[in-house]
Enzyme design. Structure first.
Site, PDB file in Angstrom:
ATOM      1  CE  LYS A 104      -3.814   1.722   2.675  1.00 23.10           C
ATOM      2  NZ  LYS A 104      -4.841   1.386   3.693  1.00 23.10           N
ATOM      3  CB  SER A 179      -8.325   3.426   2.942  1.00 27.42           C
ATOM      4  OG  SER A 179      -7.570   2.590   3.770  1.00 27.42           O
ATOM      5  CB  SER A 203      -8.368   0.432   5.391  1.00 25.65           C
ATOM      6  OG  SER A 203      -9.315   1.458   5.384  1.00 25.65           O
TER       7      SER A 203
HETATM    8  N1  GLN Z   1     -13.118   3.312   6.145  1.00 21.44           N
HETATM    9  C1  GLN Z   1     -12.661   3.549   7.425  1.00 21.44           C
HETATM   10  C2  GLN Z   1     -12.309   5.326   7.295  1.00 21.44           C
HETATM   11  O1  GLN Z   1     -12.469   5.848   6.493  1.00 21.44           O
HETATM   12  C3  GLN Z   1     -11.575   2.892   7.895  1.00 21.44           C
HETATM   13  C4  GLN Z   1     -10.197   3.355   7.137  1.00 21.44           C
HETATM   14  C5  GLN Z   1      -9.016   2.567   7.318  1.00 21.44           C
HETATM   15  O2  GLN Z   1      -9.134   1.504   7.974  1.00 21.44           O
HETATM   16  N2  GLN Z   1      -7.878   3.081   6.977  1.00 21.44           N
HETATM   17  O3  GLN Z   1     -12.011   5.748   8.503  1.00 21.44           O
END
Ligand code: GLN
Length: 512
Positions: A104, A179, A203
């Protein structure tokens, strides 16, 4: 001319050979890393060819998927050649030797672009390497590319990537989930068998579920955060992603352990045994099922997949009990408050002075404001504003402090539940991958995608997402949650479940 033609054919047949190995592995339920390792060990495959094959696949397919933010061809070839040297020495049995991986774009890798899915760090080059990546490299992995992601890991769909959304390899009109959108799509599309993502509130698990692969959020501290861009530090964890739980366990076995550079890192007892996963005896295991439909309506087709999973577990000896998790009803609000507060503080370092792009003006305050305003996306700005508000004088007690107390209460109540249960099972998400653009203008609706994934994050406990069939042609994921530091048994449970079920493979991906 002749040699060029020959080379082309060599390459073509070699590629077919790799695909065949993969496919044969699937049929025999062998994990992709294990299938490729077999070929590498026998001398049938070379690490360099695997790396080139991955890069060629990316070049062929990624125009339609956008899972990759930056290719790392040079590093890949160099690392792959070194891996081939190690393979020839025969004595090297490192689990990832010669295996191509994607990481990532919020993980530092020395000398490489480090974009974080953001314009503000588009041209930033990392001066050092994250601990987890160093450990993967020592185990022989070959990083071929950096994966697209929602900007600074904020998002549930992959659409907040500053350089275009990732598309779901199962259906390119759908989101890949976020994400860690690129990491999930890269594995699902078969670019690589293993990828690293990060999970703050879901995410790795959400994109894993949307793309039909497995993804693991370990107990907070099991994987070092050194070299990972901080989003919400008290929640951020690195998460391995792969089709098979065995490959995830391999990843944990080489990456876990205390890191002097991360004071929150922990020792995970039994991590080295994860190299050879042993199935878990389901007989007598007590699994609490939390349906989650009191929080948000679960699509009937998703529910049907979860029911099948429950039946399989039950038929093999597990005791399933329906449970209620009253604390889950305020988990999302708690997460949003803590997340935005930490984001507003962590992102203040992106000010045009030390990192990345700068909008030059002759006044410092103006420069910072213009740099941030021009280079940060909508969601990042929204969270910075919300977080700054709830940390500000007069609001701190009412919002931030209250959210900290709520987190504590959630952790205690989850700990208590595990006094009478071994594991919890929930769907990963109430719905399957949705259409691109559908939720991007509705932040509250977007946040509810995490309604079932934030709880383990807040309680610092591990959660493993695994594929559980298809609903209307799209993958569904279930989530196994375990008590703190139960990571090894949780992975064994996921492995056992995968032995009993079939992991769907997309036919759409083949035609891309
Ligand atoms: N979708 C969640 C957020 O936007 C989790 C993001 C993540 O785990 N990095 O905060």
């Amino acid at each position: 001319m002749e040699t060029v033609t020959l080379k082309y054919f060599d390459r073509y047949f070699y590629a077919l050979h790799i695909e065949f190995k993969y496919r044969k592995g699937f049929l025999m339920k062998k994990s992709p890393v294990a299938s490729l390792r077999e070929g590498l060990d026998s001398g049938d495959l070379s690490a360099e060819f695997l790396a080139v094959h991955s890069i060629e696949k990316i070049n062929k397919m990624d125009g339609r998927i956008n899972a990759i933010s930056v290719e790392m061809r040079e590093l890949a070839i160099k690392t792959a050649r070194a891996a081939d040297g190690r393979l020839r020495s025969n004595s090297d049995k490192s689990p990832f030797l010669g295996i191509p991986v994607v990481i990532k774009d919020n993980m530092a890798c020395s000398g490489q672009y480090f974009q974080n899915g953001s314009k503000i760090t588009k041209k930033f080059i990392s001066p050092f390497t994250a601990t987890v990546i160093n450990r993967l490299l020592s185990a022989g992995a070959v990083p071929v590319a950096r994966a697209a992601m929602d900007e600074f890991a904020m998002g549930s769909s992959g659409e907040f990537h500053a350089f275009g959304p990732t598309r779901n390899p199962w259906d390119t009109t759908k989101v890949a989930g976020g994400s860690s959108s690129g990491s999930a799509a890269a594995v699902a599309a078969g670019y690589v068998p293993f990828a690293l993502g990060s999970d703050t509130g879901g995410s790795v698990r959400l994109p894993g579920a949307f793309c039909g692969i497995s993804a693991f959020r370990p107990t907070y501290g099991v994987l070092s955060r050194y070299g990972i861009t901080a989003m919400a530090s008290s929640l951020d964890q690195v998460g391995p992603m792969a089709r098979h739980v065995e490959d995830i366990a391999l990843g944990i076995s080489v990456m876990a352990g205390i890191d002097p550079n991360d004071s929150t890192s922990l020792e995970l007892q039994g991590a080295s045994d994860l190299v050879q996963l042993v199935p878990l005896d389901l007989k007598g295991l007590k699994i609490g099922y939390f349906a989650g439909d009191n929080l948000k309506a679960i699509q009937p087709a998703v529910k049907a997949c979860v029911s099948n999973a429950l039946e399989t577990l039950e038929a093999n000896g597990a005791e399933i009990v329906d449970i209620d998790l009253p604390c889950a009803s305020y988990a999302l609000e708690t997460y949003c408050l803590l997340n935005t507060a930490e984001v507003s503080s962590n992102l203040s370092r992106f000010d045009g002075i030390r990192y990345g792009n700068r909008v030059p003006t002759d006044n410092l305050a103006d420069m910072i404001a213009k740099t941030r305003n021009t280079n940060l996306g909508l969601e990042a700005k929204r969270r910075i504003l919300l977080g700054t508000f709830c940390l500000s004088k007069g609001h701190f007690d009412a919002y931030y402090l209250k959210a900290l107390r709520a987190r504590n209460a959630i952790t205690l109540s989850v700990m208590e539940i595990f006094n009478s249960l071994d594991f919890i099972l929930t769907p990963v998400s109430p719905i399957t991958a949705f259409t691109l653009g559908e939720k991007v203008t509705d932040p509250l609706e977007m946040y509810t995608m995490d309604i079932l994934t934030v709880l383990p994050a807040l309680a610092d406990i591990p959660a493993l997402a695994v594929p559980a069939g298809l609903a209307n042609g799209l993958p569904v994921g279930i989530q196994f949650i375990g008590p703190r530091l139960s990571d090894c048994s949780l992975l064994r449970l996921g492995y056992t479940f995968q032995q009993l079920t079939t992991i769907p493979i997309s036919t759409t991906i083949e035609s891309l």
